[in-house]
Design an enzyme around this catalytic site. Structure first.
Site, PDB file in Angstrom:
ATOM      1  N   GLU A 258       0.801  -1.233   0.000  1.00 48.70           N
ATOM      2  CA  GLU A 258       0.000   0.000   0.000  1.00 48.70           C
ATOM      3  C   GLU A 258       0.832   1.281   0.000  1.00 48.70           C
ATOM      4  OE1 GLU A 258      -2.871  -0.530   3.146  1.00 48.70           O
ATOM      5  OE2 GLU A 258      -3.743  -2.295   2.182  1.00 48.70           O
ATOM      6  N   GLU A 363      -5.770 -10.475  -2.652  1.00 48.47           N
ATOM      7  CA  GLU A 363      -6.592 -10.445  -1.434  1.00 48.47           C
ATOM      8  C   GLU A 363      -8.069 -10.277  -1.800  1.00 48.47           C
ATOM      9  OE1 GLU A 363      -5.187  -7.534   1.405  1.00 48.47           O
ATOM     10  OE2 GLU A 363      -3.090  -7.822   0.835  1.00 48.47           O
TER      11      GLU A 363
END
Length: 491
Positions: A258, A363
């Protein structure tokens, strides 16, 4: 078609269909993010974005599924109001649901399956006509898995449910820095070690997740107060510790998580922090693919921080760091969806896939709603059909208190609707047991998903049944090629 965009939209009529859009864009000076926005009767719909530059053309690709038919206006917008936007060669390509599914099917047939021809002969090499043949898939080659957590170590029902389905996994939290070094200098890998051993015992591949997470909320508590110098030393120790420990035992490393949305390390160590981290991990484990991993690049066309163009800019920055030119780099797409925009998802993966780098959906989950299972199936089908996607991990590690956002089972490991979707696709993407007979020349022809197989051929001579079993692999080939095998059955 070429027009100069200055609050001058393109008027068009939208139908209830899936729409892919593309255009070449340019700005009058510098560089600026440009977004394609449809103004429909139900509101504004973001279709895609790209970074436009002056004196050269950039491709913007996107898509949307209108929720109502009617007239619409197409705008190309930038937050930089000082630039003019030029747009050329606008393409709007509609698809019915049937056409979209047909494209998915054709892509799967081309990219995930191969023609196989088996010939059965006797020990003299003569073809065996009408011999019984049985083919069973032992393992699917395409990596499709699910996350796990430490609960699997002590729950037999969880173990049985998981190992009967998946051959790839990611640990939900157990490899993360806050899990392995909650106090400075006191490392504890006992849980991740046990989980890795469990995976090895069941021939399950593991993605290493993650070495660093840029979100300041998910650092070990003691890290937050470190000076830049001490943070650099701690980060280097972290890389050396986890990479050396699991080198050669994971199939990928999520090196930085991220870093499009957050900048804990880069704000303290400089904008090249990600490049430094990739470089250091590569020096310790050069054989493993190193991934960036972030969200909303394919999930949400409105998130300007994570557009495909922004993602690729960050990857280029990492790759251009001195010594990183030959890294094995991969594209990790977290894929935390709410309501999926499937055409935008395809267009985004197209843009990312043009790099030739491996792409994984790392994910995958869907926000809880009455359509959760339906949306999950749409996402998984689109990902599996895309020729640039090399693996999928569903983010549904089980906890008694509930999963992160989406579970596949209840607490008794009975499938929920989402679990039924996964089982349906596992069955569909895996080849069923095939039974048949050889033709007059001893041949049996079929098309199989890439994977590991066992073929068994039996024939009867007088009152005796003879058989021969053989293992084989079906690997990707050129679309026109056929895998051929000759199997001798002794009499």
């Amino acid at each position: 078609m070429t027009f100069r965009e200055k609050n001058n939209p393109l008027l068009l009529q939208l139908l209830l269909c899936t729409l892919l859009c593309a255009a070449w864009i340019q700005v009058s000076e510098g560089a600026a993010p440009v977004t394609a926005v449809f103004k429909t009767i139900t509101g504004f719909k973001h279709a895609g974005a790209a970074v436009a530059e002056s004196k050269c053309w950039s491709m913007l690709k996107g898509g949307l599924s209108p929720d109502a038919s009617g007239f619409a206006e197409l705008y190309f917008e930038s937050k930089n109001t000082s630039v003019d936007i030029w747009v050329d060669s606008i393409s709007l390509q509609p698809f019915t649901q049937e056409e979209w599914r047909s494209q998915q099917h054709q892509s799967i047939e081309k990219n995930h399956k191969t023609n196989v021809r088996i010939q059965a002969v006797d020990k003299q090499g003569k073809p065996l006509q009408n011999a019984n043949i049985s083919i069973e898939q032992k393992q699917l080659r395409f990596p499709f898995g699910c996350a796990i957590n430490k609960n699997i170590l002590t729950n037999t029902a969880y173990q049985n449910w998981f190992t009967s389905r998946f051959k790839v996994t990611t640990f939900e939290d157990e490899m993360k820095w806050y899990s392995t070094e909650a106090s400075p200098g006191r490392e504890d890998y006992s849980t991740s070690d046990a989980m890795l051993q469990f995976a090895k015992n069941h021939n399950i591949a593991v993605r290493g997740h993650n070495i660093f997470w840029e979100d300041p909320r998910y650092q070990p508590g003691w890290v937050n107060s470190l000076s830049p110098s001490d943070l650099s030393k701690a980060a280097d120790k972290r890389i050396n510790s986890i990479t050396s420990r699991y080198k050669g035992q994971v199939i990928a490393w999520d090196v930085v998580n991220e870093n499009l949305h957050f900048s804990f390390f880069e704000s303290k160590l400089g904008q090249d922090a990600s490049g430094v981290f990739f470089n250091r991990v590569h020096s310790l484990d050069g054989a493993t693919t190193l991934f960036m991993n972030d969200y909303n690049t394919i999930e949400d066309s409105r998130d300007g921080k994570a557009t495909p163009a922004t993602y690729l800019q960050k990857l280029r920055q990492i790759s251009q760091f001195p010594g990183n030119q030959n890294l094995r780099i991969g594209i990790g797409l977290e894929s935390h969806f709410s309501t999926p925009n499937i055409p935008y998802m395809r267009a985004s993966i197209d843009t990312l896939g043009a790099t030739g780098l491996p792409i994984w959906l790392t994910e995958v989950d869907v926000q809880s709603s009455p359509n959760q299972a339906q949306y999950l199936e749409q996402i998984l089908r689109e990902a599996h059909a895309h020729p640039k996607v090399q693996g999928i991990v569903v983010w549904a590690a089980w906890k008694p208190s509930g999963c992160y956002r989406m579970c596949l089972t209840d607490n008794n490991f009975k499938n929920l609707a989402t679990g039924d979707v996964v089982d349906k696709l596992l069955h569909e993407w895996g080849s069923k047991r095939l039974e048949g007979k050889t033709d007059a020349d001893g041949f049996f022809d079929t098309t199989l998903f890439h994977g590991d197989y066992e073929v068994k051929i039996t024939r009867q001579a007088a009152n005796t049944i003879f058989s021969m079993a053989q293992s084989f692999k079906v690997l990707p080939t050129n679309a026109s090629q056929t895998i051929s095998m000759l199997i001798k059955v002794s009499a």
